[in-house]
Every structure is written in structure tokens, then in C-alpha cells.
Design a protein around this motif. Structure first.
Motif, PDB file in Angstrom:
ATOM      1  N   VAL A 185      55.574  41.114  34.966  1.00 41.49           N
ATOM      2  CA  VAL A 185      55.103  40.176  35.983  1.00 41.49           C
ATOM      3  C   VAL A 185      53.597  39.959  35.855  1.00 41.49           C
ATOM      4  O   VAL A 185      53.093  38.820  35.952  1.00 41.49           O
ATOM      5  CB  VAL A 185      55.464  40.699  37.383  1.00 41.49           C
ATOM      6  N   VAL A 186      52.872  41.048  35.613  1.00 39.22           N
ATOM      7  CA  VAL A 186      51.420  40.928  35.436  1.00 39.22           C
ATOM      8  C   VAL A 186      51.109  40.054  34.242  1.00 39.22           C
ATOM      9  O   VAL A 186      50.207  39.201  34.275  1.00 39.22           O
ATOM     10  CB  VAL A 186      50.787  42.323  35.288  1.00 39.22           C
ATOM     11  N   TYR A 187      51.872  40.250  33.158  1.00 40.59           N
ATOM     12  CA  TYR A 187      51.660  39.426  31.963  1.00 40.59           C
ATOM     13  C   TYR A 187      51.908  37.955  32.275  1.00 40.59           C
ATOM     14  O   TYR A 187      51.139  37.063  31.866  1.00 40.59           O
ATOM     15  CB  TYR A 187      52.564  39.900  30.839  1.00 40.59           C
ATOM     16  N   ALA A 188      52.991  37.702  32.989  1.00 39.75           N
ATOM     17  CA  ALA A 188      53.321  36.306  33.319  1.00 39.75           C
ATOM     18  C   ALA A 188      52.239  35.679  34.187  1.00 39.75           C
ATOM     19  O   ALA A 188      51.809  34.527  33.962  1.00 39.75           O
ATOM     20  CB  ALA A 188      54.676  36.244  34.019  1.00 39.75           C
ATOM     21  N   LEU A 189      51.746  36.395  35.202  1.00 41.45           N
ATOM     22  CA  LEU A 189      50.711  35.863  36.075  1.00 41.45           C
ATOM     23  C   LEU A 189      49.410  35.645  35.321  1.00 41.45           C
ATOM     24  O   LEU A 189      48.720  34.620  35.509  1.00 41.45           O
ATOM     25  CB  LEU A 189      50.470  36.818  37.252  1.00 41.45           C
ATOM     26  N   ALA A 208      46.496  29.661  31.469  1.00 41.36           N
ATOM     27  CA  ALA A 208      46.909  28.278  31.206  1.00 41.36           C
ATOM     28  C   ALA A 208      46.354  27.332  32.266  1.00 41.36           C
ATOM     29  O   ALA A 208      46.143  26.142  32.024  1.00 41.36           O
ATOM     30  CB  ALA A 208      48.434  28.205  31.158  1.00 41.36           C
ATOM     31  N   ALA A 209      46.127  27.885  33.462  1.00 41.67           N
ATOM     32  CA  ALA A 209      45.600  27.054  34.546  1.00 41.67           C
ATOM     33  C   ALA A 209      44.102  26.840  34.432  1.00 41.67           C
ATOM     34  O   ALA A 209      43.512  26.186  35.280  1.00 41.67           O
ATOM     35  CB  ALA A 209      45.943  27.702  35.884  1.00 41.67           C
ATOM     36  N   GLY A 210      43.474  27.381  33.437  1.00 43.72           N
ATOM     37  CA  GLY A 210      42.064  27.137  33.208  1.00 43.72           C
ATOM     38  C   GLY A 210      41.149  28.234  33.685  1.00 43.72           C
ATOM     39  O   GLY A 210      39.930  28.111  33.599  1.00 43.72           O
ATOM     40  N   VAL A 211      41.730  29.343  34.210  1.00 44.55           N
ATOM     41  CA  VAL A 211      40.900  30.459  34.646  1.00 44.55           C
ATOM     42  C   VAL A 211      40.389  31.179  33.400  1.00 44.55           C
ATOM     43  O   VAL A 211      41.152  31.496  32.484  1.00 44.55           O
ATOM     44  CB  VAL A 211      41.686  31.431  35.540  1.00 44.55           C
ATOM     45  N   THR A 212      39.128  31.440  33.371  1.00 46.87           N
ATOM     46  CA  THR A 212      38.540  32.097  32.199  1.00 46.87           C
ATOM     47  C   THR A 212      38.130  33.526  32.559  1.00 46.87           C
ATOM     48  O   THR A 212      38.007  33.900  33.717  1.00 46.87           O
ATOM     49  CB  THR A 212      37.295  31.316  31.727  1.00 46.87           C
TER      50      THR A 212
END
Length: 435
Positions: free
Chosen positions: A46-50, A56-60
Motif C-alpha cells: 500500500v505504501v508503494y502504491a501511494l 505520478a501526481a507531480g509530488v517531488t
């Protein structure tokens, strides 16, 4: 494994190998640890998926580190799950080579265990070293030196002796004793020994008392049975002689015989006594050196031993000895038990103080143990291999998993944690070098 009525079933495999309620309780602990390890795997998934979604959402920044750690944790968890599962069964039922190791390799594992035990535990050097380090003789001496311990050993020995004598059948023992005594008597030539004994008796003059007794008894008998002697002499006379002549001859023979016996009784230097001495000396020599005399004595011995009366006496020896031993063993104050107790105390004292005796006892124990392990090593190790081979493969796997499975599940948890840390370090180093 399911349970009935809240209680785990008990199933027995071949060779008495049983899966017990205690094993089932351990398996429940294993299942709890499995659930914990699996939950940790799901957590890192779950941590990997989040983290991947955040990236992918642009968080760096942090998503890359977290995703790398979680991904490596999943790989470690899955790898260790596969390794642990492969010990007991085929993962997901797939026929992957070198899986279900315990069920499929049970016999080979048993043989390897037997070989390992034989080579590393059942060797003469290992046994000698271990026994020498234990100082058995010294400990035994100190233990036996205590009167209470000596009393205990004496009582146990007495009980064992009574039990052994009770189990033995009198008829069987009597037959064996009779056969042994008879065979021993037949095998040993008695004439030379009798001759040597007779030589010593005559040389010491010990036979004189026997001659004195015979002469005295013969004199008393003649005095009491004079008429019988005279009648016997008269009865042997020819029919043509006058009766008064026969009576005179009988009286004369009786008086001479009585005088002769009286003189032998009263005169230690009587010629007849000397003749007896010479006869006994010659007879003793014949018993030792004359072939014919020795053969006659042997025939007499065989006839005597073979007589039913003698065989009955030999057979009755066991009954008397047995009754004597049982009575002595039951009586706490008997001479037998007192001597046994004193001997044990003396042995304990000697083992405590006598270093040379301790070394001898330890040497005997080491030699005996070394002989047993070297002579019967294959039989001992075959007990291990044959026992393991007789176990049911599935039950063996379940029983072993019940005992060590909980610790194996910690491997899965550790694999997840260590994998995640390793992934984080690798990603961090790579990112630093690449950046």
C-alpha cells in the motif's frame, strides 16, 4: 488443521510419530505470525502504491525514496516467503524444483542426520573426551561415600536380586546347575588330586585318628558280637570234623582276632598300623602315577556322579542357595547386606582418595563406551534413519513447521524490513551519484 469441540485432534503416524494437541497450539501461534508477516507485506505494498501515485501526481522529493524502500521491502518479503514456504510445501502448488524440501527429502534428511550424529557424536575420541571431562569415577566415589546413598544402592541391589531370583524357574536353573557340575566333574581327573591329598594326610599323620576310631569300633563290635563271629567260623568248617573241634577252633579264632584288634587299638607302633601307613603311601603314589589305578578311580567317579541319588543332591543345591540368598536379601541386618553396604562405602572412599583407582575406573568406562559406539555405531544411526523414514511425510512437515515455523515467520518480517532499508540506501546512493 481443524478442531472438533474446541480440542485439537491427535493423529499418529507410522512408527508412533504423533501430531498432538500441543503441536496444534504451536501451529496457531505460527498462523498468527504468518498473518503478521503478510500484513506487513500488504502494508509496504500500500505504501508503494501511494508513493507511486504521489510521484505520478507531480509530488517531488520523498515519493521516490518511499517508493524505492517499499518496493525493495516487497521483494524481500516475497523472496523470504518463497524460501520459508518451500521448506514445507510447494508455493501456490506449483511444481517448482527444490521446493517442499522436508516432505520430499525426509528420508535423505534422516540419513544425513544419522551420518552427522555418527561422525560427530558417536566417535571414540568424542566419547572418551566427554567421559573424561565428567569425572564419573570421582563423582561416583563422592556419592557412594555417603551412608544414605550406600543404603539406597544396597536396597536397590537387594530388590533387583530378589526380582531376578523370582523370575528364574527353579527347574531350569537346577537343570543348568546339574549339567554344569556333572560336566565339570567329568572333565576334571580327580585321582591325582586325591593322591596328593592322601600323601599330605599320611605325612602329617592325620589319618591316625581315623585308624584309632576304626580299631576302637571294631573292638567294641567284636565284644558285642562274639557269638556271631564264632558261629560264622564254625559254619565254614568241613562237615566231617567233630562239632567240639569246630567250637574250639571258633573260640580260638575269635580270641586271636579280639587280641589283634585290641593290640592295634592300644599300640601306636603296632606292625599292622605300619602296614596301613605303607599301603596308604603306595596307594597315594598309584593314584598319581599308575594309569590303571587312575582309570579305575575315574570309572568309579563317573558311576557315582551318574547315580540318581547324587543327581538329586546336585539339583537340590540350587533350592538351598536360592532360599539362602532371598532370605539374606530381604533382611536389612543380614550379613550379605551389611557386607554389600560396607563394600560400597569402602569403594566410595577409595574412589575419592585413590587417584590411580579413579584413572583405572575411568579407563574401563571410556574403553567400554568407545567399544559400544564403534561397534554398534551403524545400528545406532540406523535407528535415526529408520525412524525418520517411518514417519508420514505430511505429518512430519506439519510437526516441524509447528515447532520452528514461528521463528521462520520472523525471517519474512526481517526480510521486509531489511529489504526496505536496503532499497532506501541503494536509491539514496544512486540518486546522490546521479544528481
Amino acid at each position: 488443521m481443524s478442531t472438533t469441540g474446541g480440542r485439537a485432534p491427535r493423529t499418529a503416524g507410522a512408527g508412533g510419530f504423533a501430531y498432538t494437541a500441543e503441536d496444534e497450539e504451536k501451529r496457531r501461534g505460527v498462523r498468527r505470525m504468518k498473518a503478521t508477516a503478510t500484513a506487513l507485506l500488504l502494508l509496504v505494498a500500500v505504501v508503494y502504491a501511494l508513493a507511486t501515485w504521489a510521484g505520478a501526481a507531480g509530488v517531488t522529493g520523498w515519493p521516490g525514496y518511499v517508493a524505492a524502500a517499499a518496493e525493495a521491502g516487497m521483494v524481500g518479503a516475497l523472496a523470504d516467503w518463497f524460501a520459508v514456504t518451500a521448506l514445507f510445501r510447494r508455493p501456490m502448488g506449483l511444481p517448482i524444483p527444490h521446493t517442499a524440501i522436508i516432505p520430499t527429502k525426509k528420508d535423505q534428511l534422516g540419513a544425513s542426520l544419522g551420518t552427522f550424529v555418527g561422525e560427530n557424536f558417536l566417535s571414540a575420541d568424542v566419547v572418551r573426551t566427554r567421559l573424561h571431562a565428567l569425572d564419573i569415577a570421582g563423582r561416583l566415589g563422592a556419592w557412594l561415600s555417603e551412608p544414605a546413598h550406600a543404603d539406597r544402592v544396597t536396597a536397590e541391589l537387594s530388590t533387583a536380586l530378589r526380582g531376578a531370583l523370582t523370575v528364574l524357574r527353579d527347574a531350569d536353573v537346577q537343570a543348568v546347575v546339574g549339567e554344569v557340575i556333572t560336566r565339570r566333574a567329568e572333565a576334571v581327573e580327580v585321582a591325582p588330586g586325591i593322591g596328593q591329598t592322601l600323601d599330605r594326610v599320611v605325612a602329617d599323620g592325620a589319618h591316625h585318628r581315623a585308624v584309632d576310631l576304626v580299631c576302637a569300633r571294631a573292638h567294641d563290635w567284636l565284644v558285642l558280637h562274639g557269638d556271631s563271629v564264632m558261629d560264622a567260623v564254625q559254619g565254614g568248617a568241613p562237615g566231617w570234623t567233630p562239632r567240639f573241634v569246630d567250637r574250639k577252633v571258633g573260640e580260638r579264632v575269635y580270641k586271636e582276632l579280639l587280641r589283634f584288634v585290641t593290640e592295634m587299638r592300644d599300640m601306636p607302633g603296632h606292625p599292622a598300623r605300619g602296614a596301613i601307613d605303607r599301603f596308604l603311601v603306595d596307594f597315594a603314589a598309584d593314584l598319581q602315577g599308575d594309569t590303571e589305578t587312575r582309570a579305575r578311580v575315574e570309572r568309579l567317579k563317573s558311576d557315582l556322579v551318574a547315580r540318581p541319588e547324587v543327581q538329586d543332591v546336585i539339583a537340590s543345591v540350587w533350592g538351598s542357595v536360592r532360599a539362602m540368598i532371598v532370605s539374606a536379601a530381604e533382611d536389612e541386618h543380614s550379613e550379605l547386606r551389611q557386607r554389600a553396604r560396607a563394600s560400597l562405602l569402602a569403594l566410595g572412599a577409595r574412589l575419592t582418595t585413590d587417584a590411580q583407582l579413579r584413572r583405572k575406573v575411568e579407563g574401563w568406562l571410556e574403553d567400554a563406551a568407545a567399544y559400544v559406539v564403534t561397534t554398534y555405531r551403524s545400528e545406532i544411526t540406523s535407528l535415526i534413519t529408520d525412524t525418520v523414514a517411518s514417519w508420514d511425510a505430511d505429518q512430519t512437515s506439519r510437526k516441524i513447521e509447528a515447532h520452528i515455523g514461528r521463528d521462520l515467520q520472523f525471517i519474512r518480517i526481517n526480510g521486509t524490513v531489511v529489504g526496505a532499508l536496503a532499497g532506501l540506501v541503494i536509491y539514496t546512493v544512486s540518486h546522490s551519484l546521479g544528481g
